[in-house]
Enzyme design. Structure first.
Site, PDB file in Angstrom:
ATOM      1  N   ASN A  61      48.598  37.135  39.229  1.00 58.34           N
ATOM      2  CA  ASN A  61      47.805  35.855  39.149  1.00 58.34           C
ATOM      3  C   ASN A  61      46.417  36.279  40.214  1.00 58.34           C
ATOM      4  OD1 ASN A  61      46.642  33.220  39.790  1.00 58.34           O
ATOM      5  ND2 ASN A  61      48.278  32.718  40.818  1.00 58.34           N
ATOM      6  N   LYS A  95      43.900  34.391  40.355  1.00 58.04           N
ATOM      7  CA  LYS A  95      43.167  33.041  41.283  1.00 58.04           C
ATOM      8  C   LYS A  95      41.992  33.190  40.868  1.00 58.04           C
ATOM      9  CE  LYS A  95      47.221  32.887  44.110  1.00 58.04           C
ATOM     10  NZ  LYS A  95      47.916  32.355  45.568  1.00 58.04           N
ATOM     11  N   HIS A 131      51.183  25.689  39.298  1.00 57.61           N
ATOM     12  CA  HIS A 131      51.269  26.426  40.400  1.00 57.61           C
ATOM     13  C   HIS A 131      51.075  25.417  41.511  1.00 57.61           C
ATOM     14  CE1 HIS A 131      49.582  28.946  43.477  1.00 57.61           C
ATOM     15  NE2 HIS A 131      50.042  30.056  42.778  1.00 57.61           N
ATOM     16  N   GLY A 182      50.493  33.330  49.939  1.00 60.89           N
ATOM     17  CA  GLY A 182      49.492  33.700  50.519  1.00 60.89           C
ATOM     18  C   GLY A 182      49.438  33.889  52.296  1.00 60.89           C
ATOM     19  N   SER A 193      53.731  36.365  48.759  1.00 62.29           N
ATOM     20  CA  SER A 193      53.422  37.366  49.426  1.00 62.29           C
ATOM     21  C   SER A 193      54.420  38.604  49.111  1.00 62.29           C
ATOM     22  CB  SER A 193      53.972  37.019  50.950  1.00 62.29           C
ATOM     23  OG  SER A 193      52.937  36.044  51.341  1.00 62.29           O
ATOM     24  N   GLU A 246      58.376  29.911  43.755  1.00 65.45           N
ATOM     25  CA  GLU A 246      57.541  30.181  44.672  1.00 65.45           C
ATOM     26  C   GLU A 246      57.406  29.207  46.003  1.00 65.45           C
ATOM     27  OE1 GLU A 246      54.110  32.674  42.820  1.00 65.45           O
ATOM     28  OE2 GLU A 246      53.448  30.373  42.432  1.00 65.45           O
TER      29      GLU A 246
END
Ligand code: PGA
Length: 249
Positions: free
Chosen positions: A10, A12, A99, A177, A212, A171
Site C-alpha cells: 500500500n 498510500k 482503510h 505507521g 508496521s 490492521e
C-alpha cells in the site's frame, strides 16, 4: 477450498512515475533471479494516477495491481471520485476498502464501506477490507466488539456472491505507521476469530495482517495469517520483496 496468500504493498500517497518505474524494475529483477516461483500473490496499490503505469510495467507477470479506494456508484455527478467501473475498465485486480486512514481522516463509516465492498464484488474486483481497533478501543477491551461491528459489512454480502476471493486485512490502528506491530499471539487470536466467523460462508477467505510489518515480523507471523498489507516497508522494493519471501510457508 482455501484462500490464497497475498502480500500487498500500500503505497498510500507516495511515489511519482519515475519512482514507480524504478520500484517495478527492482521487483521484476528480484523475481527473475529466484530459482522457484514465489508462493504468495504479490500486489501493489499505487495512487490513482499511477495505476495504469503499474499495469503496463507488470503486464504479463503475476503481480497484481490495485487501487487504494473507490466509489461504489458506476458513474455520475460525484466530483473527485473514481468509480468501481472505471477501475474495472483499466484492469484493476484488487481494491483496498475501509482503510483506517479513510475511516479516520475522510470520515468513512461502516455503511459507506459496505456499499463499496458489495460494489467491488459485483464488478469482480478483489476487495481488501481493512478492519481494526484503535488504541483507545483496545485499552477498553473493545477489540472484538469493534471488529464484529466492522464485519457486519461482510455478513451482508448476498449468498450468491460468497464464492469470491475475499480478503480481510486485520490492521490494528495503533500498529499502523508506528513501528510497533501487534504481537503474534494477539494477531493469531483476532485472525482466528475472524476466520471462524466467516469461513463457512466464504470458503476462499484470506485474512492478512497489517501494521508496521517488516521482514522479521513477516517471518514471525507467517503461520498465523494469510499474508500482509504493507505500508512504509513496501516503499523500498528490496525490503518489500524480502517481506513477501518471508511470508511464504
Ligand atoms: P504500515 O502501514 O506498514 O506503514 O504500518 C500499513 C497500512 O496502513 O496498510
Amino acid at each position: 477450498m482455501k484462500g490464497q496468500r497475498y502480500v500487498l504493498a500500500n503505497f498510500k500517497m507516495n511515489k511519482n512515475t519515475g519512482e514507480i518505474k524504478k520500484w517495478a524494475d527492482q521487483i521484476l529483477q528480484l523475481l527473475y533471479k529466484r530459482h522457484e516461483k514465489i508462493r504468495v500473490r504479490i500486489g501493489v496499490a499505487p495512487s490513482f494516477p499511477h495505476i495504469l503505469t503499474a499495469k503496463s510495467l507488470f503486464y504479463g507477470t503475476d503481480i497484481m495491481v490495485g487501487a487504494q479506494n473507490m466509489y461504489y456508484e458506476e458513474k455520475g455527478a460525484f466530483t473527485g471520485e473514481v468509480s468501481v467501473s472505471q477501475l474495472k475498465d483499466i484492469g484493476v485486480d484488487f481494491v483496498i476498502i475501509g482503510h483506517s486512514e479513510r475511516r479516520k481522516i475522510f470520515k468513512e463509516d461502516n455503511e459507506l464501506i459496505e456499499k463499496k465492498l458489495i460494489s467491488a464484488i459485483r464488478y469482480g474486483i478483489i476487495p481488501v477490507l481493512c478492519i481494526g481497533e484503535t488504541l483507545e478501543e483496545r485499552e477498553k477491551g473493545l477489540t472484538e466488539k469493534v471488529i464484529d461491528e466492522q464485519l457486519k459489512a461482510v455478513e451482508k454480502i448476498p449468498d450468491e456472491m460468497t464464492e469470491i476471493d475475499l480478503v480481510i486485512a486485520y490492521e490494528p490502528v495503533w500498529a499502523i505507521g508506528t513501528g510497533i506491530p501487534a504481537k503474534p499471539d494477539h494477531i493469531a487470536e483476532v485472525i482466528n476469530k475472524i476466520k471462524n466467523k466467516l469461513k463457512n460462508k466464504f470458503p476462499k477467505i484470506s485474512v492478512l495482517y497489517g501494521g508496521s510489518i517488516d521482514e522479521n515480523v513477516a517471518k514471525e507471523i507467517r503461520h498465523v495469517c494469510d499474508g500482509g498489507l504493507v505500508g512504509s516497508s513496501s516503499l523500498d522494493a528490496q525490503k518489500f520483496f524480502k517481506i513477501a519471501e518471508n511470508f511464504q510457508t
